[in-house]
Design a protein around this motif. Structure first.
Motif, short mmCIF file in Angstrom:
data_model
loop_
_atom_site.label_atom_id
_atom_site.label_comp_id
_atom_site.label_asym_id
_atom_site.label_seq_id
_atom_site.Cartn_x
_atom_site.Cartn_y
_atom_site.Cartn_z
N THR A 294 0.86 -1.19 0.00
CA THR A 294 0.00 0.00 0.00
C THR A 294 0.89 1.24 0.00
OG1 THR A 294 -0.27 0.36 2.40
CG2 THR A 294 -1.75 -1.25 1.36
N VAL A 295 0.47 2.23 -0.79
CA VAL A 295 1.22 3.48 -0.92
C VAL A 295 0.41 4.61 -0.30
CG1 VAL A 295 2.12 5.17 -2.59
CG2 VAL A 295 2.37 2.70 -3.04
N THR A 296 1.01 5.31 0.65
CA THR A 296 0.37 6.49 1.26
C THR A 296 1.37 7.64 1.14
OG1 THR A 296 -0.51 4.93 2.89
CG2 THR A 296 -0.90 7.28 3.30
N LEU A 297 1.21 8.46 0.11
CA LEU A 297 2.18 9.53 -0.09
C LEU A 297 2.04 10.61 0.99
CD1 LEU A 297 2.03 9.82 -3.99
CD2 LEU A 297 3.76 8.66 -2.60
N ASN A 298 0.82 10.75 1.52
CA ASN A 298 0.58 11.74 2.58
C ASN A 298 0.16 11.03 3.86
OD1 ASN A 298 0.60 14.34 3.49
ND2 ASN A 298 -1.17 15.03 2.30
N THR A 299 1.14 10.34 4.49
CA THR A 299 0.84 9.64 5.75
C THR A 299 0.43 10.68 6.81
OG1 THR A 299 3.15 9.78 6.37
CG2 THR A 299 2.42 7.71 5.35
N LEU B 65 8.64 3.03 4.55
CA LEU B 65 8.42 4.46 4.30
C LEU B 65 9.74 5.14 3.99
CD1 LEU B 65 5.93 5.06 7.26
CD2 LEU B 65 5.35 5.11 4.82
N VAL B 66 9.69 6.13 3.12
CA VAL B 66 10.90 6.85 2.69
C VAL B 66 11.03 8.11 3.57
CG1 VAL B 66 11.92 8.12 0.74
CG2 VAL B 66 10.69 5.96 0.34
N PRO B 67 12.19 8.31 4.22
CA PRO B 67 12.34 9.49 5.08
C PRO B 67 12.36 10.79 4.28
CG PRO B 67 14.27 8.03 5.21
CD PRO B 67 13.36 7.46 4.18
N VAL B 68 11.74 11.82 4.84
CA VAL B 68 11.77 13.15 4.20
C VAL B 68 12.15 14.21 5.24
CG1 VAL B 68 10.16 12.74 2.30
CG2 VAL B 68 9.25 13.40 4.54
N ALA B 69 12.60 15.36 4.74
CA ALA B 69 13.01 16.44 5.65
C ALA B 69 11.80 17.14 6.27
CB ALA B 69 13.85 17.46 4.88
N GLY B 70 10.68 17.20 5.53
CA GLY B 70 9.48 17.88 6.03
C GLY B 70 8.81 17.10 7.15
N ARG B 71 7.77 17.71 7.72
CA ARG B 71 7.10 17.12 8.88
C ARG B 71 5.81 16.44 8.46
NH1 ARG B 71 8.99 20.80 13.29
NH2 ARG B 71 7.17 20.32 14.54
N THR B 72 5.73 15.15 8.75
CA THR B 72 4.48 14.41 8.52
C THR B 72 3.34 15.14 9.23
OG1 THR B 72 5.57 12.29 8.23
CG2 THR B 72 3.31 12.21 9.07
N ARG B 73 2.19 15.18 8.60
CA ARG B 73 1.04 15.93 9.13
C ARG B 73 0.31 15.18 10.24
NH1 ARG B 73 -3.87 14.58 4.90
NH2 ARG B 73 -3.28 12.42 4.60
N PRO C 109 -2.32 19.78 5.50
CA PRO C 109 -1.92 19.52 4.10
C PRO C 109 -0.78 18.52 3.94
CG PRO C 109 -1.23 21.72 4.79
CD PRO C 109 -2.06 21.17 5.92
N GLY C 110 0.13 18.45 4.92
CA GLY C 110 1.27 17.54 4.79
C GLY C 110 2.54 18.26 4.39
N PRO C 111 3.68 17.57 4.45
CA PRO C 111 4.98 18.20 4.20
C PRO C 111 5.24 18.42 2.70
CG PRO C 111 5.27 15.85 4.55
CD PRO C 111 3.80 16.12 4.73
N ALA C 112 6.05 19.41 2.37
CA ALA C 112 6.44 19.61 0.97
C ALA C 112 7.51 18.58 0.63
CB ALA C 112 6.97 21.03 0.78
N ILE C 113 7.28 17.85 -0.45
CA ILE C 113 8.21 16.79 -0.88
C ILE C 113 9.11 17.37 -1.98
CG2 ILE C 113 8.37 14.45 -1.85
CD1 ILE C 113 6.97 14.58 0.94
N THR C 114 10.40 17.14 -1.87
CA THR C 114 11.35 17.68 -2.87
C THR C 114 11.47 16.70 -4.05
OG1 THR C 114 13.27 16.55 -1.92
CG2 THR C 114 12.71 18.72 -1.00
N PRO C 115 11.96 17.18 -5.20
CA PRO C 115 12.16 16.28 -6.35
C PRO C 115 13.09 15.11 -6.01
CG PRO C 115 12.35 18.57 -7.04
CD PRO C 115 12.22 18.59 -5.55
N GLY D 18 -5.17 7.97 -0.94
CA GLY D 18 -5.22 9.24 -0.23
C GLY D 18 -4.78 10.44 -1.04
N SER D 19 -4.67 11.57 -0.33
CA SER D 19 -4.34 12.84 -0.97
C SER D 19 -2.84 12.90 -1.28
CB SER D 19 -4.71 14.00 -0.02
OG SER D 19 -3.99 13.88 1.19
N LEU D 20 -2.48 13.88 -2.11
CA LEU D 20 -1.06 14.09 -2.44
C LEU D 20 -0.52 15.21 -1.56
CD1 LEU D 20 -1.21 14.07 -6.36
CD2 LEU D 20 -0.53 12.19 -4.85
N PRO D 21 0.68 15.05 -1.01
CA PRO D 21 1.28 16.15 -0.24
C PRO D 21 1.77 17.23 -1.19
CG PRO D 21 2.81 14.31 -0.35
CD PRO D 21 1.56 13.86 -1.05
N PRO D 22 2.00 18.46 -0.67
CA PRO D 22 2.54 19.53 -1.52
C PRO D 22 3.85 19.10 -2.17
CG PRO D 22 1.93 20.36 0.67
CD PRO D 22 1.77 18.88 0.72
N GLY D 23 4.06 19.57 -3.39
CA GLY D 23 5.33 19.27 -4.07
C GLY D 23 5.23 18.05 -4.98
#
Ligand code: F1X
Length: 308
Positions: free
Chosen positions: A4-9, A80-88, A107-113, A137-142
């Protein structure tokens, strides 16, 4: 294994208050914290049904750390893949007087390219061992609005059946990439097709590219429009409770049925019974197994005459 894929956990917080009123201050009587976002709920229910599950998507910041700690003792495997932004956080406020739930989703964290590229590498690796994948689910910003369409194309290229459960433009673009299954609710389907008639709207969604459409219609149950036919499944009675996560349990029912090769009427009955059992459970993404087993044989499935 089911992926299962949850881009905006999300760290799902459920507050219970005696009675919810606008402009008022409230004392919260109960607080529950759960690792959430739709795909995580789906994975928990799949695991409870006995399926090996892996969850991927993004997690970062303090809420991401809490989410991963809460996930660690549970059966779904954390990829899950770690990101610099803050999970919502998402907050569900349950009004104890009426039983109604009010949902507030950040809204969730901004994801970088670079983070998106790292996710695509993980996704490709996980697809190699997957029997099916759910994109939820929804897509996070970025994240670009065609992201689900891209993930669907990759799953199809890898020969992995793919289910999409999202809304708005990501749903519209995702459907055009020809997923095996989409599970919109009545509002999402109406927004997509402009029709509030679920039958007409489900046919329209199929014409737009979805192989099969399962519309979740709240108390009216679920409608499946597949190449093999049309089915309607209704719960034995209207259930009242917290609907948060009910759609995710339905997705788990549909996906497990797909992987087990169940005929459509049984898949739908499972999805409806799991969904109703989730409404009756106090926290999102949870259900009581005996409630589910009691509901399952009482779900009524009817075949509709017209082929989809
Ligand atoms: O903002 P999204 O991704 O659409 O929905 C997120 C969410 O409300 O959905 C689940 C219930 O279905 C909750 O666990 C979660 O927080």
């Amino acid at each position: 294994m089911i992926l299962t894929v949850t881009l905006n956990t999300a760290l799902d917080i459920t507050y219970r208050v005696p009675s919810l009123a606008p402009h008022a201050s409230h004392r919260v009587t109960d607080v529950a914290e759960r690792p959430g976002g739709k795909g995580l709920n789906v994975a928990r229910v799949l695991a409870a049904l006995g399926h090996d599950t892996v969850v991927t998507g993004f997690a970062g910041g303090p809420c991401g750390a809490v989410l991963r700690d809460l996930l660690a003792p549970l059966p779904p495997v954390d990829a899950l893949v770690p990101v610099a932004g803050r999970t919502r956080r998402t907050v569900a406020v349950v009004d104890a007087a009426t039983g109604d739930t009010t949902q507030l989703n950040e809204p969730g964290p901004a994801i970088t390219p670079e983070e998106w590229a790292a996710f695509l590498t993980t996704y490709a690796e996980l697809l190699g061992g997957a029997d099916a994948v759910a994109l939820c689910g929804s897509l996070p910003p970025g994240i670009h609005v065609g992201a689900y369409a891209e993930l669907i194309r990759r799953a199809r290229a890898a020969g992995v059946p793919v289910l999409l459960d999202t809304s708005g433009e990501p749903l519209r673009r995702g459907i055009a990439a020809r997923p095996d299954l989409v599970k919109p609710n009545a509002d999402e389907l109406a927004r997509l097709t402009g029709s509030r008639d679920p039958l007409r709207a489900a046919h329209d969604a199929r014409r737009r590219g979805a192989h099969t459409v399962v519309a979740s219609l709240g108390p009216d149950g679920m409608l499946a429009a597949a190449p093999e036919g049309l089915w309607w499944a209704a719960p034995p009675a209207t259930v009242r409770g917290n609907p948060t996560g009910a759609g995710d349990s339905a997705v788990a029912g549909l996906l497990s049925g797909l992987v087990e090769g169940l005929p459509w009427p049984q898949r739908l009955a499972r999805a409806v019974a799991l969904s109703a059992a989730t409404v009756l459970a106090p926290a999102a993404g949870e259900f009581d197994v005996s409630t589910y087993e009691d509901l399952l044989p009482r779900v009524e499935v009817t075949t509709q005459a017209t082929a989809a």
